[in-house]
Design an enzyme around this catalytic site. Structure first.
Site, PDB file in Angstrom:
ATOM      1  N   ARG A 336       0.804  -1.217   0.000  1.00 35.10           N
ATOM      2  CA  ARG A 336       0.000   0.000   0.000  1.00 35.10           C
ATOM      3  C   ARG A 336       0.847   1.281   0.000  1.00 35.10           C
ATOM      4  O   ARG A 336       0.506   2.224  -0.706  1.00 35.10           O
ATOM      5  CB  ARG A 336      -1.006  -0.015   1.160  1.00 35.10           C
ATOM      6  CG  ARG A 336      -1.969  -1.219   1.097  1.00 35.10           C
ATOM      7  CD  ARG A 336      -3.138  -1.088   2.053  1.00 35.10           C
ATOM      8  NE  ARG A 336      -4.022  -0.007   1.681  1.00 35.10           N
ATOM      9  CZ  ARG A 336      -4.058   1.176   2.263  1.00 35.10           C
ATOM     10  NH1 ARG A 336      -3.290   1.419   3.295  1.00 35.10           N
ATOM     11  NH2 ARG A 336      -4.874   2.111   1.822  1.00 35.10           N
ATOM     12  N   TYR A 340      -0.103   3.411  -3.146  1.00 35.90           N
ATOM     13  CA  TYR A 340      -1.026   4.536  -2.894  1.00 35.90           C
ATOM     14  C   TYR A 340      -0.426   5.627  -2.024  1.00 35.90           C
ATOM     15  O   TYR A 340      -1.175   6.471  -1.505  1.00 35.90           O
ATOM     16  CB  TYR A 340      -2.284   4.045  -2.153  1.00 35.90           C
ATOM     17  CG  TYR A 340      -2.908   2.777  -2.660  1.00 35.90           C
ATOM     18  CD1 TYR A 340      -3.471   2.708  -3.930  1.00 35.90           C
ATOM     19  CD2 TYR A 340      -2.960   1.639  -1.850  1.00 35.90           C
ATOM     20  CE1 TYR A 340      -4.060   1.537  -4.380  1.00 35.90           C
ATOM     21  CE2 TYR A 340      -3.557   0.469  -2.297  1.00 35.90           C
ATOM     22  CZ  TYR A 340      -4.095   0.426  -3.565  1.00 35.90           C
ATOM     23  OH  TYR A 340      -4.679  -0.732  -3.997  1.00 35.90           O
ATOM     24  N   CYS A 367      14.673  -6.000  -3.292  1.00 36.93           N
ATOM     25  CA  CYS A 367      15.737  -5.425  -4.089  1.00 36.93           C
ATOM     26  C   CYS A 367      15.198  -4.273  -4.914  1.00 36.93           C
ATOM     27  O   CYS A 367      15.111  -4.346  -6.144  1.00 36.93           O
ATOM     28  CB  CYS A 367      16.313  -6.520  -4.986  1.00 36.93           C
ATOM     29  SG  CYS A 367      18.071  -6.348  -5.121  1.00 36.93           S
ATOM     30  N   GLU A 368      14.803  -3.220  -4.218  1.00 32.09           N
ATOM     31  CA  GLU A 368      14.172  -2.092  -4.890  1.00 32.09           C
ATOM     32  C   GLU A 368      14.180  -0.911  -3.929  1.00 32.09           C
ATOM     33  O   GLU A 368      13.747  -1.045  -2.778  1.00 32.09           O
ATOM     34  CB  GLU A 368      12.733  -2.511  -5.245  1.00 32.09           C
ATOM     35  CG  GLU A 368      11.934  -1.435  -5.883  1.00 32.09           C
ATOM     36  CD  GLU A 368      10.773  -1.971  -6.710  1.00 32.09           C
ATOM     37  OE1 GLU A 368      10.818  -3.121  -7.191  1.00 32.09           O
ATOM     38  OE2 GLU A 368       9.817  -1.207  -6.870  1.00 32.09           O
ATOM     39  N   TYR A 397      -6.117  -5.312   2.997  1.00 24.70           N
ATOM     40  CA  TYR A 397      -5.302  -5.155   1.795  1.00 24.70           C
ATOM     41  C   TYR A 397      -3.806  -5.274   2.082  1.00 24.70           C
ATOM     42  O   TYR A 397      -2.982  -4.724   1.366  1.00 24.70           O
ATOM     43  CB  TYR A 397      -5.637  -3.811   1.093  1.00 24.70           C
ATOM     44  CG  TYR A 397      -7.125  -3.663   0.835  1.00 24.70           C
ATOM     45  CD1 TYR A 397      -7.750  -4.413  -0.156  1.00 24.70           C
ATOM     46  CD2 TYR A 397      -7.917  -2.814   1.609  1.00 24.70           C
ATOM     47  CE1 TYR A 397      -9.123  -4.315  -0.371  1.00 24.70           C
ATOM     48  CE2 TYR A 397      -9.282  -2.711   1.401  1.00 24.70           C
ATOM     49  CZ  TYR A 397      -9.880  -3.466   0.404  1.00 24.70           C
ATOM     50  OH  TYR A 397     -11.231  -3.364   0.198  1.00 24.70           O
TER      51      TYR A 397
HETATM   52  N1  LLP Z   1     -17.484  -3.208  -2.422  1.00 31.94           N
HETATM   53  C1  LLP Z   1     -16.887  -3.097  -3.612  1.00 31.94           C
HETATM   54  C2  LLP Z   1     -17.666  -3.273  -4.828  1.00 31.94           C
HETATM   55  C3  LLP Z   1     -15.521  -2.798  -3.681  1.00 31.94           C
HETATM   56  O1  LLP Z   1     -14.953  -2.673  -4.865  1.00 31.94           O
HETATM   57  C4  LLP Z   1     -14.788  -2.641  -2.491  1.00 31.94           C
HETATM   58  C5  LLP Z   1     -13.357  -2.338  -2.530  1.00 31.94           C
HETATM   59  C6  LLP Z   1     -15.456  -2.794  -1.257  1.00 31.94           C
HETATM   60  C7  LLP Z   1     -16.804  -3.066  -1.266  1.00 31.94           C
HETATM   61  C8  LLP Z   1     -14.758  -2.669   0.068  1.00 31.94           C
HETATM   62  O2  LLP Z   1     -14.210  -1.425   0.275  1.00 31.94           O
HETATM   63  P1  LLP Z   1     -13.622  -1.076   1.733  1.00 31.94           P
HETATM   64  O3  LLP Z   1     -14.789  -1.034   2.683  1.00 31.94           O
HETATM   65  O4  LLP Z   1     -12.669  -2.145   2.078  1.00 31.94           O
HETATM   66  O5  LLP Z   1     -12.980   0.244   1.552  1.00 31.94           O
HETATM   67  N2  LLP Z   1      -6.494  -2.033  -2.331  1.00 31.94           N
HETATM   68  C9  LLP Z   1      -6.993  -0.728  -1.953  1.00 31.94           C
HETATM   69  C10 LLP Z   1      -8.474  -0.725  -1.754  1.00 31.94           C
HETATM   70  C11 LLP Z   1      -9.211  -1.209  -2.969  1.00 31.94           C
HETATM   71  C12 LLP Z   1     -10.662  -1.356  -2.704  1.00 31.94           C
HETATM   72  C13 LLP Z   1     -11.319  -2.069  -3.818  1.00 31.94           C
HETATM   73  N3  LLP Z   1     -12.716  -2.240  -3.619  1.00 31.94           N
HETATM   74  C14 LLP Z   1      -6.279  -0.268  -0.689  1.00 31.94           C
HETATM   75  O6  LLP Z   1      -5.417  -0.989  -0.201  1.00 31.94           O
HETATM   76  O7  LLP Z   1      -6.539   0.818  -0.187  1.00 31.94           O
END
Ligand code: LLP
Length: 438
Positions: A336, A340, A367-368, A397
């Protein structure tokens, strides 16, 4: 502090989870490892489940836990026990749910490019809802249902044109995005007509998810208003009401001491008042409201424990000295920060230090040079090789996006409850990785 789960304490000279101290956890399970506070996880599930019920009463639909944030079979079992649903977005996540004997009617299937095989297995299993994301998919669902002699409930994923205030890569409901059917362009209406043209499809309503790590209610309010306006248009046109609205996930959590996310209660009360007033405005009965929190449930329930391997004092171009602290994981267990610019904090977990704080950077073993977990942190100057370092709020995540970059095996997840720790997802081994080579 909000970043830590409720059973973490910093009192006994070291960090502990449910009275097990970091040194013992590291000795028994190795580092790096994710430690999951099971009681805290279950509490958060109940908070969202009961919060939805409290805010919407008879109109409360399902809390679908977003599996992408983190899932394994044991966690899926907890969700079954706590009586909520699951949002899966691939065949792999669906397989985990099935391995946990998830009641199919509480499974919701997402994805902007579900394969035919994924759709067919979901329909065969009898999942409660498929959230359709393209006209192709509507046709595919209808064809599969026809072949199997089934009828499938679907929601349409709608893009309400809301710019969520979060990192661009995790905002999902503005117009120029791969997900869903846009209201503004007319795509949503075309999808409604397509869905209605198939007797094998039962259109239940609309879905939207505006993004992730969101701290205020504005975006949720506007998207609820737009989806409700679409429900009203549907009712006016066809004379029947659609029963369900799924307003997605995205609720933010604290990663740093100053972060102030909305509580579930506040977020859901705000959502309920937006839904109720928009329905009143359109003379519409309140539909069943479902949500899909992922991060807000699992994020704060885990911390990652690392061991310090090397330390260097590096003089920067501006002449300042920065301490580079290398730990035994990195971007492979938490991508992350690299992806991000996500920010985290860290503490020494095996002892209490009162040493002066110095400018430091926490880096991984990859290695980066971009393998940085924390770019700038004031850290105790006496940090030493062999110290344990804990980073809080890595439950969402982290492990789910972990990679094998540099052939590094992925860390385990250890669940801790009532003073007992057990592995629920084991550490990968080099043999696991070599097992893929032919
Ligand atoms: N519903 C749908 C359709 C989604 O696409 C997502 C997340 C969620 C629910 C859940 O979202 P949450 O409540 O966890 O924010 N990898 C990124 C976050 C990508 C989220 C993708 N979709 C990170 O590490 O911040």
């Amino acid at each position: 502090m909000l970043m830590w789960s409720s059973n973490v304490a910093h009192t006994s000279g070291s960090l502990s989870l449910s009275s097990l101290n970091a040194q013992d956890l590291a000795r028994d399970f190795g580092t790096p490892a994710f430690f999951l506070d099971e009681a805290d996880f279950r509490d958060r599930v109940r908070t969202w489940r009961d919060g939805l019920q409290g805010a919407f009463g008879d109109h409360a639909g399902q809390v679908y836990y977003a599996a992408k944030a983190f899932i394994c079979v044991e966690v899926a079992r907890w969700l079954v026990e706590e009586g909520i649903g699951i949002d899966v977005c691939t065949g792999g996540e669906l397989a985990v749910a099935m391995a946990a004997n998830f009641p199919p009617e509480r499974i919701e299937v997402h994805g902007n490019n579900k394969s035919l095989a994924e759709l067919e297995s979901a329909i065969r299993i009898g999942v409660g809802t498929i959230v359709a994301d393209s006209l192709y998919e509507i046709e595919r669902i209808a064809a599969i249902c026809k072949k199997l002699g089934k009828k499938q409930k679907i929601l349409l994923r709608i893009t309400p044109g809301v710019a969520a205030h979060t990192h661009e890569s995790i905002a999902t409901a503005h117009e120029d995005v791969k997900f869903g059917f846009s209201i503004a362009s007319g795509a949503a209406w075309a999808a409604i007509e397509a869905a209605r043209s198939h007797s094998e499809i039962s259109l239940q309503g609309f879905h939207c998810h505006i993004g992730s790590q969101i701290f205020s209610s504005e975006g949720f309010t506007v998207s609820a208003q737009r989806l409700i306006a679409l429900l009203a248009k549907y009712q006016k046109e066809f004379g029947t009401a659609l029963p369900e609205l799924d307003l997605g996930g995205g609720y933010g959590i604290a990663y740093l001491p100053g972060d102030a996310p909305m509580s579930a209660a506040v977020a859901l009360e705000n959502l309920a008042s937006a839904v109720k007033s928009a329905c009143a405005e359109h003379g519409l009965d309140i539909p069943r409201i479902s949500i899909e929190p992922g991060r807000a449930i699992v994020g704060p329930t885990m911390f990652t424990l690392y061991e310090v391997g090397t330390i260097k004092d590096v003089t920067t171009e501006s002449g300042m000295v920065r301490k580079y602290i290398s730990i035994d994981g990195g971007m492979s267990d938490n991508m992350r920060p690299a992806l991000y610019d996500a920010e985290y904090t860290a503490v020494i977990a095996n002892r209490v230090s009162t040493a002066a704080l110095v400018s430091s950077r926490l880096v991984g073993k990859h290695c980066e040079s971009g393998d940085i977990l924390i770019k700038e942190i004031n850290f105790p100057s006496d940090v030493a090789v062999g110290d344990l370092i804990a980073i809080p709020a890595t439950g969402a995540y982290g492990r789910s996006m972990a990679s094998n970059y540099n052939h590094v095996p992925r860390p385990p997840v250890v669940a801790v409850r009532d003073g007992k720790a057990r592995i629920i997802l084991r550490r990968e081994t080099e043999a696991d990785l070599l097992g893929l080579d032919i």
